[in-house]
Design a protein around this motif. Structure first.
Motif, PDB file in Angstrom:
ATOM      1  N   LEU A 134      63.205  64.172  16.377  1.00 28.09           N
ATOM      2  CA  LEU A 134      63.185  63.153  15.334  1.00 28.09           C
ATOM      3  C   LEU A 134      62.711  63.746  14.008  1.00 28.09           C
ATOM      4  N   ALA A 135      61.676  64.581  14.063  1.00 30.43           N
ATOM      5  CA  ALA A 135      61.164  65.223  12.848  1.00 30.43           C
ATOM      6  C   ALA A 135      62.191  66.179  12.257  1.00 30.43           C
ATOM      7  N   LEU A 136      62.941  66.858  13.100  1.00 30.19           N
ATOM      8  CA  LEU A 136      63.978  67.768  12.623  1.00 30.19           C
ATOM      9  C   LEU A 136      65.070  67.005  11.882  1.00 30.19           C
ATOM     10  N   CYS A 137      65.482  65.869  12.421  1.00 30.19           N
ATOM     11  CA  CYS A 137      66.499  65.050  11.752  1.00 30.19           C
ATOM     12  C   CYS A 137      65.980  64.501  10.426  1.00 30.19           C
ATOM     13  N   LEU A 138      64.746  64.014  10.417  1.00 33.60           N
ATOM     14  CA  LEU A 138      64.176  63.488   9.183  1.00 33.60           C
ATOM     15  C   LEU A 138      63.992  64.582   8.139  1.00 33.60           C
ATOM     16  N   THR A 139      63.603  65.773   8.576  1.00 32.60           N
ATOM     17  CA  THR A 139      63.449  66.893   7.650  1.00 32.60           C
ATOM     18  C   THR A 139      64.795  67.255   7.032  1.00 32.60           C
ATOM     19  N   GLY A 140      65.835  67.262   7.836  1.00 34.53           N
ATOM     20  CA  GLY A 140      67.173  67.546   7.319  1.00 34.53           C
ATOM     21  C   GLY A 140      67.617  66.522   6.292  1.00 34.53           C
ATOM     22  N   LEU A 141      67.331  65.249   6.557  1.00 39.31           N
ATOM     23  CA  LEU A 141      67.689  64.203   5.596  1.00 39.31           C
ATOM     24  C   LEU A 141      66.887  64.332   4.305  1.00 39.31           C
ATOM     25  N   LEU A 142      65.596  64.626   4.430  1.00 37.33           N
ATOM     26  CA  LEU A 142      64.771  64.823   3.238  1.00 37.33           C
ATOM     27  C   LEU A 142      65.252  66.019   2.424  1.00 37.33           C
ATOM     28  N   ARG A 143      65.584  67.088   3.115  1.00 45.08           N
ATOM     29  CA  ARG A 143      66.046  68.308   2.436  1.00 45.08           C
ATOM     30  C   ARG A 143      67.366  68.054   1.722  1.00 45.08           C
ATOM     31  N   LEU A 144      68.266  67.316   2.360  1.00 44.79           N
ATOM     32  CA  LEU A 144      69.539  66.962   1.736  1.00 44.79           C
ATOM     33  C   LEU A 144      69.312  66.091   0.505  1.00 44.79           C
ATOM     34  N   ALA A 156      57.065  74.092   6.169  1.00 51.24           N
ATOM     35  CA  ALA A 156      55.949  73.216   5.812  1.00 51.24           C
ATOM     36  C   ALA A 156      56.371  71.752   5.827  1.00 51.24           C
ATOM     37  N   LEU A 157      57.572  71.470   5.356  1.00 51.10           N
ATOM     38  CA  LEU A 157      58.076  70.095   5.368  1.00 51.10           C
ATOM     39  C   LEU A 157      58.239  69.593   6.797  1.00 51.10           C
ATOM     40  N   PHE A 158      58.747  70.451   7.687  1.00 46.21           N
ATOM     41  CA  PHE A 158      58.894  70.061   9.095  1.00 46.21           C
ATOM     42  C   PHE A 158      57.544  69.767   9.718  1.00 46.21           C
ATOM     43  N   VAL A 159      56.545  70.595   9.446  1.00 46.07           N
ATOM     44  CA  VAL A 159      55.207  70.387  10.020  1.00 46.07           C
ATOM     45  C   VAL A 159      54.617  69.072   9.508  1.00 46.07           C
ATOM     46  N   CYS A 160      54.791  68.787   8.221  1.00 41.19           N
ATOM     47  CA  CYS A 160      54.277  67.534   7.657  1.00 41.19           C
ATOM     48  C   CYS A 160      54.985  66.322   8.248  1.00 41.19           C
ATOM     49  N   VAL A 161      56.299  66.407   8.395  1.00 42.54           N
ATOM     50  CA  VAL A 161      57.058  65.287   8.962  1.00 42.54           C
ATOM     51  C   VAL A 161      56.711  65.106  10.434  1.00 42.54           C
ATOM     52  N   LEU A 162      56.556  66.203  11.167  1.00 40.30           N
ATOM     53  CA  LEU A 162      56.176  66.108  12.581  1.00 40.30           C
ATOM     54  C   LEU A 162      54.792  65.475  12.724  1.00 40.30           C
TER      55      LEU A 162
END
Length: 67
Positions: A22-32, A52-58
């Motif tokens: 779930l965090a990976l998908c959200l990170t991808g959307l944020l990055r996009l 760092a963004l993935f760790v924060c989202v996770l």
């Protein structure tokens, strides 16, 4: 959801697997979204920022869903 294992066909699965996906998908959307907004030109080291963004989202996902 909690931090207890799930039994799927006799196999115990960690909830961190689902949180991580779930965090990976959200990170991808944020990055996009950052790329489309033009904010990615201010990022100095993209790989470090992505990690760092993935760790924060996770951490946010676990804090919200894992009580």
């Amino acid at each position: 959801m909690g931090l207890r294992e799930w039994s799927l066909g006799g196999v115990l699965l960690s909830p961190m697997l689902i949180y991580g996906l779930l965090a990976l998908c959200l990170t991808g959307l944020l990055r996009l979204g950052l790329q489309r907004a033009g904010a990615s030109r201010w990022i100095w080291h993209e790989a470090l920022f992505d990690c760092a963004l993935f760790v924060c989202v996770l951490a946010a996902v676990v804090a919200l869903l894992g009580h």
